[in-house]
Motif scaffolding. Structure first.
Motif, PDB file in Angstrom:
ATOM      1  N   ALA A  22       4.696 -12.920   0.363  1.00 10.92           N
ATOM      2  CA  ALA A  22       4.405 -13.964   1.349  1.00 10.92           C
ATOM      3  C   ALA A  22       4.685 -13.464   2.766  1.00 10.92           C
ATOM      4  N   ARG A  23       5.785 -12.754   2.960  1.00 11.62           N
ATOM      5  CA  ARG A  23       6.136 -12.211   4.283  1.00 11.62           C
ATOM      6  C   ARG A  23       5.092 -11.204   4.740  1.00 11.62           C
ATOM      7  N   GLU A  24       4.723 -10.272   3.866  1.00  8.48           N
ATOM      8  CA  GLU A  24       3.754  -9.241   4.229  1.00  8.48           C
ATOM      9  C   GLU A  24       2.378  -9.826   4.517  1.00  8.48           C
ATOM     10  N   LEU A  25       1.944 -10.814   3.734  1.00  5.74           N
ATOM     11  CA  LEU A  25       0.640 -11.443   3.986  1.00  5.74           C
ATOM     12  C   LEU A  25       0.630 -12.147   5.345  1.00  5.74           C
ATOM     13  N   ALA A  26       1.741 -12.791   5.683  1.00  5.74           N
ATOM     14  CA  ALA A  26       1.834 -13.459   6.984  1.00  5.74           C
ATOM     15  C   ALA A  26       1.812 -12.427   8.116  1.00  5.74           C
ATOM     16  N   GLU A  27       2.584 -11.354   7.972  1.00  3.06           N
ATOM     17  CA  GLU A  27       2.667 -10.328   9.009  1.00  3.06           C
ATOM     18  C   GLU A  27       1.358  -9.562   9.180  1.00  3.06           C
ATOM     19  N   GLU A  28       0.728  -9.217   8.079  1.00  5.06           N
ATOM     20  CA  GLU A  28      -0.433  -8.334   8.134  1.00  5.06           C
ATOM     21  C   GLU A  28      -1.775  -9.045   8.161  1.00  5.06           C
ATOM     22  N   GLY A  29      -1.771 -10.375   7.903  1.00  6.23           N
ATOM     23  CA  GLY A  29      -3.058 -11.056   7.854  1.00  6.23           C
ATOM     24  C   GLY A  29      -3.084 -12.497   8.295  1.00  6.23           C
ATOM     25  N   ASN A  30      -1.944 -13.024   8.774  1.00  2.00           N
ATOM     26  CA  ASN A  30      -1.875 -14.455   9.104  1.00  2.00           C
ATOM     27  C   ASN A  30      -2.274 -15.307   7.891  1.00  2.00           C
ATOM     28  N   ILE A  31      -1.944 -14.824   6.715  1.00  3.26           N
ATOM     29  CA  ILE A  31      -2.310 -15.496   5.472  1.00  3.26           C
ATOM     30  C   ILE A  31      -1.076 -16.148   4.861  1.00  3.26           C
ATOM     31  N   ALA A  32      -1.243 -17.418   4.453  1.00  2.00           N
ATOM     32  CA  ALA A  32      -0.169 -18.163   3.789  1.00  2.00           C
ATOM     33  C   ALA A  32      -0.615 -18.516   2.378  1.00  2.00           C
ATOM     34  N   LEU A  33       0.300 -18.369   1.431  1.00  2.00           N
ATOM     35  CA  LEU A  33       0.025 -18.771   0.055  1.00  2.00           C
ATOM     36  C   LEU A  33       0.025 -20.292  -0.022  1.00  2.00           C
ATOM     37  N   THR A  34      -0.945 -20.863  -0.736  1.00  7.95           N
ATOM     38  CA  THR A  34      -0.972 -22.314  -0.932  1.00  7.95           C
ATOM     39  C   THR A  34      -0.714 -22.684  -2.392  1.00  7.95           C
ATOM     40  N   ALA A  35      -0.541 -21.689  -3.239  1.00  8.18           N
ATOM     41  CA  ALA A  35      -0.167 -21.853  -4.647  1.00  8.18           C
ATOM     42  C   ALA A  35       0.453 -20.530  -5.078  1.00  8.18           C
ATOM     43  N   PRO A  36       1.193 -20.537  -6.156  1.00  9.77           N
ATOM     44  CA  PRO A  36       1.786 -19.277  -6.602  1.00  9.77           C
ATOM     45  C   PRO A  36       0.727 -18.219  -6.900  1.00  9.77           C
ATOM     46  N   PRO A  37       0.988 -16.978  -6.499  1.00  7.68           N
ATOM     47  CA  PRO A  37       0.045 -15.887  -6.801  1.00  7.68           C
ATOM     48  C   PRO A  37       0.174 -15.491  -8.270  1.00  7.68           C
ATOM     49  N   ALA A  38      -0.838 -14.815  -8.779  1.00  3.42           N
ATOM     50  CA  ALA A  38      -0.825 -14.350 -10.171  1.00  3.42           C
ATOM     51  C   ALA A  38      -0.397 -12.886 -10.215  1.00  3.42           C
ATOM     52  N   PHE A  39       0.722 -12.623 -10.875  1.00  6.46           N
ATOM     53  CA  PHE A  39       1.157 -11.235 -11.043  1.00  6.46           C
ATOM     54  C   PHE A  39       0.204 -10.553 -12.008  1.00  6.46           C
ATOM     55  N   LYS A  40      -0.349  -9.399 -11.590  1.00  3.82           N
ATOM     56  CA  LYS A  40      -1.341  -8.717 -12.413  1.00  3.82           C
ATOM     57  C   LYS A  40      -0.832  -7.420 -13.046  1.00  3.82           C
ATOM     58  N   SER A  41      -0.072  -6.624 -12.289  1.00  2.00           N
ATOM     59  CA  SER A  41       0.335  -5.326 -12.838  1.00  2.00           C
ATOM     60  C   SER A  41       1.438  -4.695 -11.998  1.00  2.00           C
ATOM     61  N   MET A  42       2.122  -3.726 -12.630  1.00  2.68           N
ATOM     62  CA  MET A  42       3.147  -2.935 -11.948  1.00  2.68           C
ATOM     63  C   MET A  42       2.732  -1.476 -12.103  1.00  2.68           C
ATOM     64  N   HIS A  43       2.839  -0.727 -10.994  1.00  2.00           N
ATOM     65  CA  HIS A  43       2.375   0.659 -10.979  1.00  2.00           C
ATOM     66  C   HIS A  43       3.470   1.586 -10.469  1.00  2.00           C
ATOM     67  N   PHE A  44       3.564   2.732 -11.067  1.00  2.00           N
ATOM     68  CA  PHE A  44       4.456   3.792 -10.608  1.00  2.00           C
ATOM     69  C   PHE A  44       3.686   4.607  -9.574  1.00  2.00           C
ATOM     70  N   ASN A  45       4.225   4.652  -8.359  1.00  2.00           N
ATOM     71  CA  ASN A  45       3.570   5.389  -7.271  1.00  2.00           C
ATOM     72  C   ASN A  45       4.172   6.791  -7.198  1.00  2.00           C
ATOM     73  N   ARG A  46       3.827   7.627  -8.166  1.00  2.00           N
ATOM     74  CA  ARG A  46       4.419   8.957  -8.301  1.00  2.00           C
ATOM     75  C   ARG A  46       4.069   9.872  -7.132  1.00  2.00           C
ATOM     76  N   HIS A  47       3.004   9.556  -6.396  1.00  2.00           N
ATOM     77  CA  HIS A  47       2.648  10.382  -5.241  1.00  2.00           C
ATOM     78  C   HIS A  47       3.581  10.124  -4.063  1.00  2.00           C
ATOM     79  N   SER A  48       4.149   8.937  -4.010  1.00  2.00           N
ATOM     80  CA  SER A  48       5.045   8.579  -2.915  1.00  2.00           C
ATOM     81  C   SER A  48       6.440   9.151  -3.156  1.00  2.00           C
ATOM     82  N   SER A  49       6.960   8.939  -4.357  1.00  2.00           N
ATOM     83  CA  SER A  49       8.250   9.509  -4.749  1.00  2.00           C
ATOM     84  C   SER A  49       8.389   9.350  -6.254  1.00  2.00           C
ATOM     85  N   ARG A  50       9.440   9.903  -6.789  1.00  2.00           N
ATOM     86  CA  ARG A  50       9.669   9.787  -8.229  1.00  2.00           C
ATOM     87  C   ARG A  50      10.265   8.441  -8.609  1.00  2.00           C
TER      88      ARG A  50
END
Length: 167
Positions: free
Chosen positions: A79-107
């Protein structure tokens, strides 16, 4: 400046922008040896479009999001990032879709992905020190330089591909 990036994107840059991106990444590796991020796939069903941002410090269009701060839940960070980066506010709970390991960023970096279909945008996002551009794009006409990771997430959600364990 909490957005996660594909290191291939970070290390392709040269000059001051590339150095700044590498220093920023190194700073977060030192401060947060275990990192957790969140990204939001904001989808406007009526126009079949998605909200994308382009940062000032890394190339390419990507999904909005960033790091989860101490004391925040994934949804609070989203919610914080959407507001900061897009002036977007959630009007209902978002749907969690997936979790990803970002191995290129760090281990030790993981990114949670949410699908947002219930939202409001009080005004278009204007450029600032972090966001160079932002807007909604039809799925069939994404910007040419949309990042590979963003294209993979869109294919997983809309192309019915199986989510990858990796960002």
């Amino acid at each position: 400046m909490n957005g996660r990036t594909d290191p291939d994107e970070v290390f392709r840059q040269t000059g001051w922008p590339g150095l700044r991106a590498r220093l920023f990444h190194f700073y977060f590796l030192l401060r947060r040896p275990m990192t957790l991020g969140v990204r939001g796939l904001v989808y406007d069903r009526a126009s079949n479009s998605v909200f994308l941002i382009r940062h000032t410090y890394v190339p390419g269009w990507q999904l909005p999001g960033g790091g989860v701060e101490a004391g925040e839940t994934l949804e609070e960070a989203l919610a914080r990032e959407l507001a900061e980066e897009g002036n977007i506010a959630l009007t209902a709970p978002p749907a969690f879709k997936s979790m990803h390991f970002n191995r290129h960023s760090s281990r030790r970096d993981h990114v949670g992905l949410y699908l947002i279909e219930a939202f409001s945008q009080k005004a278009p996002k204007l450029p600032d020190h972090e966001i160079a551009e932002a807007g909604f794009f039809p799925l069939e006409r994404l910007p040419e330089d949309t990042t590979p990771a963003t294209r993979r997430r869109l294919a997983e959600i809309f192309g019915r591909e199986r989510p990858s364990a990796y960002w």
